[in-house]
Design an enzyme around this catalytic site. Structure first.
Site, short mmCIF file in Angstrom:
data_model
loop_
_atom_site.label_atom_id
_atom_site.label_comp_id
_atom_site.label_asym_id
_atom_site.label_seq_id
_atom_site.Cartn_x
_atom_site.Cartn_y
_atom_site.Cartn_z
CB THR A 1 -1.94 3.08 4.07
OG1 THR A 1 -0.87 2.18 3.77
CG2 THR A 1 -2.13 4.02 2.89
CD GLU B 1 -8.63 30.78 -6.96
OE1 GLU B 1 -9.39 29.80 -6.88
OE2 GLU B 1 -7.47 30.70 -7.40
N GLY C 1 0.82 -1.20 0.00
CA GLY C 1 0.00 0.00 0.00
C GLY C 1 0.85 1.25 0.00
#
Length: 602
Positions: free
Chosen positions: A194, A413, A190
């Site tokens: 994690t 934005e 992984g």
């Protein structure tokens, strides 16, 4: 031997020689005698024997009394002593003490030996000289391992697979009665952060067995044979403490595919890997020794490691989904003082792609900020601030922006936000800000309801359209463009190429997969070899990508043109207060119609 021990030894040695120098070996005291009295005793015949050393004369009288005197060189003294039949002993005059002579003769050799021992102690991976081949694994006793599955969240499927290992370590006879064999090795695969190491410790904590923790890089040293020796020593210790768990972190450091190095099969790393393969074959699974390893590069591991009988089982420990992120946050907030009305679900939705380690860092950063502001508890505002800091860096409020730059950023934005607001398939808006963070002068953040495992064509088109909304707003209101559109153009172009070349979303090309370069923005063509696609196909790809981007840009510009007053109002509000949340946007913009689809593009 460290430097402190070496200095202590030298100090004791100096003290020893000082004591020797001051120690009186003769138990009978010597009386000091003037030289003239010595000559008077000599003339009277009262001197029995003398020992002459330079200008110092020691001796005994006829009555047995010892004396000591110092006089200058007298050439007739020997004749006078002989005349009186005195026993004479002459010792060569040497003013240097014997211990100093010994130190000068042997000191350089002892110093070289001490420096060599000191340097060997300081060398990486070396402890005592005779224990350089010993394993460097850290051993945790079953009573000291207080981590269990309750401390691990967001990886429920991985926990279920590892529960079988726990059952075997607790009751191996349960499986052996039916002839079953527990896997010798479990490989956890992984991304970083994690929780692979945490899961391995939780298995040991649940099973209440010893836990040996070592990194793959600890096996590899500059000395030939050291890595293989450490592998053998590790498994010997495991046999003595069975049942137990051996955890090898970053297995790819030692388990890389053989034959890829310069030394072929004879280099140190490959000898270490060979020893690991042999040791894992050396037990039949009934001893209660489970080898668990973790890596995020399973693609480069040697195939011999992954065959049945070595690492029989692979457990994928992926990034958590929205529910997993919420559970991880619930585990970490137990260590801080959290306000009662803090909704962790909001943070979980706003952190797609975060690993467990990043979520733990987010919680810690929020607690540090709350403490800095002298708050009594961590609030949702603190956690959102920490999330933005982890994702994009700290706020750069010290940066001085000109009014023109701030205005361009605000319209840019606001364009992103307004296009997303009126597109059905776009992610929901969370907030907009023109406060610089990292390399960005402003940002628009979104809060998807759930994690998207795959995206359809409409969602991808919406994402491209939103990305181009900033440039469209600058052109529509300011009649100009800024350099702030660079990231948006790169993202939208990359998505468009993948839609056409990888995902078969072009009507003209259909279900045709076309190779791309590493950047994803151009075709990978080797002009020295046969081209993978024809020139006609390349032209169609360019036309399709350019057409897709043009239509998405036109759609974004149309949405902003239809709502130009709202665009201006939103930009002005951003200039005034710098950060606008969803509630403020809803108060400013007309309610969004759920039936507003994106304009048909492809």
């Amino acid at each position: 031997m460290n430097s402190r021990s070496l200095l202590t030894g030298l100090a004791l040695l100096v003290l020893f020689f000082t004591l020797i120098n001051n120690f009186e070996w003769n138990t009978t005291p010597e009386s000091e005698l003037g030289y003239s009295d010595f000559l008077l005793y000599l003339d009277r015949g009262q001197i029995n024997s003398v020992t002459i050393r330079g200008e110092t004369i020691k001796g005994t009288t006829v009555s047995g009394k010892q004396f000591k005197t110092v006089g200058s060189y007298d050439p007739i003294l020997i004749e006078s002593l002989r005349a009186q039949n005195v026993n004479i002993k002459v010792i060569e005059d040497d003013s240097t003490p014997w211990y100093l002579v010994l130190l000068l003769q042997w000191g350089p050799l002892l110093l070289l030996i001490g420096v060599w021992i000191f340097m060997m102690r300081k060398m990486p991976g070396s402890g005592k000289i005779m224990s350089i081949g010993k394993s460097k694994a850290t051993r945790y006793e079953n009573k000291k391992m207080d981590i269990t599955f309750k401390d691990v969240a967001g990886v429920e499927e991985a926990k279920e697979e590892l529960e079988e290992i726990v059952d075997f370590l607790r009751d191996p006879g349960k499986f052996q009665r039916l002839g079953g064999k527990i896997p010798k090795g479990v490989l956890m695969v992984g991304p970083p952060g994690t929780g692979k190491t945490l899961l391995a410790k939780a298995v040991a904590g649940e099973a209440e067995v010893s836990f040996f923790n070592i990194s793959g890089s600890d096996f590899v040293e500059m000395f030939v044979g050291v890595g293989a020796s450490r592998v053998r020593d590790l498994f010997e210790e495991a046999h003595k403490n069975a049942p137990c768990i051996i955890f090898i972190d970053e297995l790819d450091a030692v388990g890389r595919h053989r034959g890829a190095g310069l030394g072929s099969g004879h280099d140190e790393r490959e000898q270490t890997l060979n020893a690991l393969l042999v040791e894992m074959d050396g037990f039949d699974g009934t001893e209660g020794i489970i080898t668990i390893a973790a890596t995020n590069r399973v693609d480069i591991l040697d195939p011999a490691l992954l065959r049945p009988g070595r690492f029989d089982r692979q457990v994928t420990v992926g990034l958590p989904d929205v529910n997993g992120r919420k559970m991880i946050l619930e585990v970490h907030v137990k260590k801080i003082v959290l306000a009662e009305d803090t909704d962790l679900g909001t943070i979980a939705k706003g952190t797609p792609g975060f690993s467990g380690a990043e979520l733990a860092n987010l919680v810690n950063e929020s607690a540090l900020r709350a403490a800095q502001l002298n708050k009594k508890a961590v609030t949702l505002e603190d956690m959102e601030w920490a999330r933005d800091k982890v994702m994009m860096g700290a706020e750069r409020r010290s940066m001085i922006m000109k009014d023109e730059e701030k205005e361009a950023t605000a319209y840019h934005e606001a364009g992103h936000a307004l296009v997303a607001y009126y597109l059905k398939d776009a992610d929901p808006i969370h907030k907009i800000t023109v406060i610089p963070r990292g390399q960005a002068l402003g940002m628009t953040t979104f809060l998807p309801e759930t994690d998207r495992l795959s995206m359809n064509k409409d969602a991808l088109i919406a994402r491209v359209t939103v990305a181009l909304g900033g440039r469209a707003a600058e052109e529509l209101v300011l009649r100009d463009f800024s350099t702030g559109v660079e990231g948006d153009l790169k993202e939208s172009t990359n998505i468009a190429y993948q839609m056409v070349c990888k995902w078969g979303m072009s009507e003209k090309l259909g279900a045709l997969s076309i190779p791309q370069g590493d950047s994803g923005n151009y075709l990978a063509i080797d002009y020295n070899a046969e081209a993978p696609v024809s020139n006609e196909i390349q032209e169609i790809v360019d036309d399709e990508v350019q057409g897709l981007l043009s239509k998405c840009y036109a759609n974004a510009k149309k949405i902003l043109s239809d709502h130009k007053s709202e665009l201006v109002s939103l930009a002005e509000l951003l200039i005034e207060i710098e950060t606008v949340n969803l509630d403020q946007i809803n108060d400013l913009i007309q309610p969004k119609s759920p039936d507003t689809p994106p304009e048909a593009i492809m």
